[in-house]
Design a protein around this motif. Structure first.
Motif, PDB file in Angstrom:
ATOM      1  N   VAL A  31     -15.750   4.998   0.885  1.00 15.68           N
ATOM      2  CA  VAL A  31     -15.045   3.734   0.665  1.00 15.68           C
ATOM      3  C   VAL A  31     -16.051   2.586   0.770  1.00 15.68           C
ATOM      4  CG1 VAL A  31     -13.166   2.227   1.401  1.00 15.68           C
ATOM      5  CG2 VAL A  31     -12.958   4.707   1.700  1.00 15.68           C
ATOM      6  N   TYR A  32     -16.298   1.930  -0.360  1.00 17.24           N
ATOM      7  CA  TYR A  32     -17.156   0.746  -0.402  1.00 17.24           C
ATOM      8  C   TYR A  32     -16.242  -0.468  -0.337  1.00 17.24           C
ATOM      9  CZ  TYR A  32     -20.686   4.071  -2.001  1.00 17.24           C
ATOM     10  OH  TYR A  32     -21.545   5.138  -2.100  1.00 17.24           O
ATOM     11  N   TYR A  33     -16.441  -1.325   0.666  1.00 17.13           N
ATOM     12  CA  TYR A  33     -15.477  -2.396   0.887  1.00 17.13           C
ATOM     13  C   TYR A  33     -16.126  -3.644   1.451  1.00 17.13           C
ATOM     14  CZ  TYR A  33     -15.593  -1.411   5.951  1.00 17.13           C
ATOM     15  OH  TYR A  33     -15.986  -1.259   7.257  1.00 17.13           O
ATOM     16  N   ALA A  34     -15.416  -4.759   1.309  1.00 17.99           N
ATOM     17  CA  ALA A  34     -15.790  -6.024   1.928  1.00 17.99           C
ATOM     18  C   ALA A  34     -14.784  -6.317   3.030  1.00 17.99           C
ATOM     19  CB  ALA A  34     -15.784  -7.155   0.886  1.00 17.99           C
ATOM     20  N   THR A  35     -15.264  -6.761   4.170  1.00 20.82           N
ATOM     21  CA  THR A  35     -14.404  -6.833   5.351  1.00 20.82           C
ATOM     22  C   THR A  35     -13.285  -7.861   5.237  1.00 20.82           C
ATOM     23  OG1 THR A  35     -16.000  -8.341   6.393  1.00 20.82           O
ATOM     24  CG2 THR A  35     -16.202  -5.997   6.912  1.00 20.82           C
ATOM     25  N   TRP A  36     -13.453  -8.910   4.424  1.00 24.87           N
ATOM     26  CA  TRP A  36     -12.406  -9.915   4.290  1.00 24.87           C
ATOM     27  C   TRP A  36     -11.611  -9.756   2.990  1.00 24.87           C
ATOM     28  CZ3 TRP A  36     -10.627 -12.505   8.196  1.00 24.87           C
ATOM     29  CH2 TRP A  36     -11.463 -12.801   9.285  1.00 24.87           C
ATOM     30  N   CYS A  37     -11.844  -8.684   2.260  1.00 25.34           N
ATOM     31  CA  CYS A  37     -11.149  -8.437   0.996  1.00 25.34           C
ATOM     32  C   CYS A  37      -9.707  -8.021   1.280  1.00 25.34           C
ATOM     33  CB  CYS A  37     -11.892  -7.349   0.225  1.00 25.34           C
ATOM     34  SG  CYS A  37     -10.918  -6.444  -0.971  1.00 25.34           S
ATOM     35  N   GLY A  38      -8.746  -8.705   0.630  1.00 28.64           N
ATOM     36  CA  GLY A  38      -7.337  -8.425   0.873  1.00 28.64           C
ATOM     37  C   GLY A  38      -6.937  -7.001   0.524  1.00 28.64           C
ATOM     38  N   TYR A  39      -7.419  -6.497  -0.614  1.00 28.85           N
ATOM     39  CA  TYR A  39      -7.097  -5.122  -1.005  1.00 28.85           C
ATOM     40  C   TYR A  39      -7.735  -4.121  -0.048  1.00 28.85           C
ATOM     41  CZ  TYR A  39      -5.050  -6.640  -5.428  1.00 28.85           C
ATOM     42  OH  TYR A  39      -4.235  -7.212  -6.382  1.00 28.85           O
ATOM     43  N   CYS A  40      -8.899  -4.473   0.501  1.00 29.94           N
ATOM     44  CA  CYS A  40      -9.575  -3.582   1.454  1.00 29.94           C
ATOM     45  C   CYS A  40      -8.782  -3.508   2.754  1.00 29.94           C
ATOM     46  CB  CYS A  40     -10.998  -4.061   1.725  1.00 29.94           C
ATOM     47  SG  CYS A  40     -12.029  -4.196   0.244  1.00 29.94           S
ATOM     48  N   LYS A  41      -8.291  -4.669   3.202  1.00 32.03           N
ATOM     49  CA  LYS A  41      -7.459  -4.688   4.405  1.00 32.03           C
ATOM     50  C   LYS A  41      -6.186  -3.882   4.183  1.00 32.03           C
ATOM     51  CE  LYS A  41      -6.958  -8.530   6.732  1.00 32.03           C
ATOM     52  NZ  LYS A  41      -7.578  -8.228   8.023  1.00 32.03           N
ATOM     53  N   ARG A  42      -5.641  -3.968   2.973  1.00 27.55           N
ATOM     54  CA  ARG A  42      -4.441  -3.196   2.665  1.00 27.55           C
ATOM     55  C   ARG A  42      -4.735  -1.699   2.695  1.00 27.55           C
ATOM     56  NH1 ARG A  42      -0.902  -3.514  -2.980  1.00 27.55           N
ATOM     57  NH2 ARG A  42       0.404  -1.688  -2.561  1.00 27.55           N
ATOM     58  N   CYS A 108      -8.224  -0.425  13.069  1.00 26.96           N
ATOM     59  CA  CYS A 108      -7.681  -1.420  13.989  1.00 26.96           C
ATOM     60  C   CYS A 108      -8.194  -2.821  13.655  1.00 26.96           C
ATOM     61  CB  CYS A 108      -8.045  -1.042  15.431  1.00 26.96           C
ATOM     62  SG  CYS A 108      -7.394  -2.167  16.684  1.00 26.96           S
ATOM     63  N   LEU A 109      -9.490  -2.950  13.388  1.00 23.33           N
ATOM     64  CA  LEU A 109     -10.067  -4.265  13.080  1.00 23.33           C
ATOM     65  C   LEU A 109      -9.503  -4.847  11.793  1.00 23.33           C
ATOM     66  CD1 LEU A 109     -13.830  -3.756  14.004  1.00 23.33           C
ATOM     67  CD2 LEU A 109     -12.212  -5.320  15.100  1.00 23.33           C
ATOM     68  N   GLU A 110      -9.241  -3.996  10.803  1.00 24.85           N
ATOM     69  CA  GLU A 110      -8.700  -4.484   9.539  1.00 24.85           C
ATOM     70  C   GLU A 110      -7.239  -4.906   9.664  1.00 24.85           C
ATOM     71  OE1 GLU A 110     -10.707  -4.498   5.980  1.00 24.85           O
ATOM     72  OE2 GLU A 110     -11.243  -5.421   7.893  1.00 24.85           O
ATOM     73  N   GLN A 111      -6.639  -4.627  10.814  1.00 24.31           N
ATOM     74  CA  GLN A 111      -5.272  -5.081  11.081  1.00 24.31           C
ATOM     75  C   GLN A 111      -5.254  -6.400  11.842  1.00 24.31           C
ATOM     76  OE1 GLN A 111      -3.882  -1.636  13.220  1.00 24.31           O
ATOM     77  NE2 GLN A 111      -3.290  -0.520  11.356  1.00 24.31           N
ATOM     78  N   GLU A 176      -8.152   5.906  -6.948  1.00 23.20           N
ATOM     79  CA  GLU A 176      -8.308   4.644  -6.232  1.00 23.20           C
ATOM     80  C   GLU A 176      -6.987   3.872  -6.179  1.00 23.20           C
ATOM     81  OE1 GLU A 176     -11.053   1.054  -7.452  1.00 23.20           O
ATOM     82  OE2 GLU A 176     -12.275   2.755  -6.771  1.00 23.20           O
ATOM     83  N   MET A 177      -6.313   3.771  -7.320  1.00 27.17           N
ATOM     84  CA  MET A 177      -5.039   3.059  -7.374  1.00 27.17           C
ATOM     85  C   MET A 177      -3.964   3.787  -6.569  1.00 27.17           C
ATOM     86  SD  MET A 177      -5.664   0.338  -8.968  1.00 27.17           S
ATOM     87  CE  MET A 177      -3.987  -0.255  -9.125  1.00 27.17           C
ATOM     88  N   GLU A 178      -3.969   5.122  -6.630  1.00 24.66           N
ATOM     89  CA  GLU A 178      -2.998   5.899  -5.871  1.00 24.66           C
ATOM     90  C   GLU A 178      -3.217   5.714  -4.368  1.00 24.66           C
ATOM     91  OE1 GLU A 178      -3.328   9.905  -7.153  1.00 24.66           O
ATOM     92  OE2 GLU A 178      -2.565   9.518  -9.172  1.00 24.66           O
ATOM     93  N   MET A 179      -4.462   5.675  -3.945  1.00 19.30           N
ATOM     94  CA  MET A 179      -4.760   5.490  -2.519  1.00 19.30           C
ATOM     95  C   MET A 179      -4.313   4.115  -2.042  1.00 19.30           C
ATOM     96  SD  MET A 179      -6.225   8.166  -1.005  1.00 19.30           S
ATOM     97  CE  MET A 179      -7.414   7.632   0.250  1.00 19.30           C
ATOM     98  N   LEU A 180      -4.488   3.096  -2.877  1.00 19.26           N
ATOM     99  CA  LEU A 180      -4.046   1.748  -2.521  1.00 19.26           C
ATOM    100  C   LEU A 180      -2.524   1.679  -2.414  1.00 19.26           C
ATOM    101  CD1 LEU A 180      -6.345  -0.643  -4.582  1.00 19.26           C
ATOM    102  CD2 LEU A 180      -5.901  -0.798  -2.132  1.00 19.26           C
ATOM    103  N   GLY A 181      -1.845   2.418  -3.291  1.00 20.17           N
ATOM    104  CA  GLY A 181      -0.386   2.370  -3.301  1.00 20.17           C
ATOM    105  C   GLY A 181       0.257   3.210  -2.219  1.00 20.17           C
ATOM    106  N   ASP A 182      -0.253   4.434  -2.014  1.00 15.56           N
ATOM    107  CA  ASP A 182       0.343   5.355  -1.043  1.00 15.56           C
ATOM    108  C   ASP A 182      -0.687   6.434  -0.720  1.00 15.56           C
ATOM    109  OD1 ASP A 182       1.812   7.258   0.401  1.00 15.56           O
ATOM    110  OD2 ASP A 182       3.652   6.803  -0.680  1.00 15.56           O
ATOM    111  N   THR A 183      -1.476   6.203   0.313  1.00 18.10           N
ATOM    112  CA  THR A 183      -2.564   7.117   0.664  1.00 18.10           C
ATOM    113  C   THR A 183      -2.051   8.519   0.985  1.00 18.10           C
ATOM    114  OG1 THR A 183      -4.090   5.409   1.428  1.00 18.10           O
ATOM    115  CG2 THR A 183      -4.351   7.593   2.401  1.00 18.10           C
TER     116      THR A 183
END
Length: 201
Positions: A31-42, A108-111, A176-183
């Protein structure tokens, strides 16, 4: 012994061509992500948080926090002040804690909405030292984020948005889209029988 031999002969007579071996339900997910990215937090805070037991059972999750592009400038990591601090904390957690413990901490941090208070809250909840993480972030955070940014920069095709997932070594936009919608659903749909108990709940 006779009944056993009869059963064995019956089994062999059915032919091996009709026998499908059960593969273990095991995945490698980057998972490549940015810590303040809304989709990443989701993805991490909500979806991973709601599927944590399943993830720990069936997936080897590698988190790569690298901030916002360009990410690297003159060989060093660059980012905004808020994203930098949170990114440094994430990078140090991934370096200090064991893999599953780090995953729990990042979830926990992303929450949380604040870096410092969120770190203290998660450290107390999960029983790790927020002081060690804070010291690491101050002393080595930029170095660690640069390492992660170089890993992200080497990914092909290049990353165009966040989060970017690599599933079993392959970029898969649909996954990727499936994981965002329902992991949970995304993982369980790719599991052969017998299903993990978490998929039945």
């Amino acid at each position: 012994m006779v009944p056993y031999k009869i059963m064995l002969l019956v089994f062999l007579s059915l032919g091996c061509a009709n026998f499908r071996p059960v593969e273990p339900c095991s995945f490698n997910i980057e998972v490549y992500y940015a810590t303040w990215c809304g989709y990443c937090k989701r993805l991490i805070g909500e979806q991973f948080g709601g599927s944590q037991n399943l993830l720990e059972k069936v997936a080897n999750v590698t988190l790569i926090p690298f901030g916002f592009l360009p990410g690297l400038k003159d060989g060093k990591f660059v980012c905004g002040p808020d994203d930098c601090m949170k990114g440094k904390v994430h990078a140090c957690i991934l370096k200090i804690l064991a893999q599953n413990d780090a995953l729990q901490a990042i979830i926990c941090l992303e929450q949380q909405n604040e870096v410092e208070n969120g770190l203290k809250l998660c450290a107390e909840k999960l029983e790790f030292s927020h002081q060690d993480v804070s010291i690491c972030a101050e002393e080595f955070g930029s170095e660690y984020l640069t390492q992660y940014a170089k890993i992200a920069a080497s990914l092909q095709p290049p990353i165009k948005g966040w989060p970017t997932l690599v599933f079993n070594g392959t970029r898969d936009d649909q996954f990727e889209m499936e994981m965002l919608g329902d992991t949970k659903k995304a993982l369980c749909s790719r599991c052969a029988d017998p299903m993990p108990q978490e998929c039945e709940e």
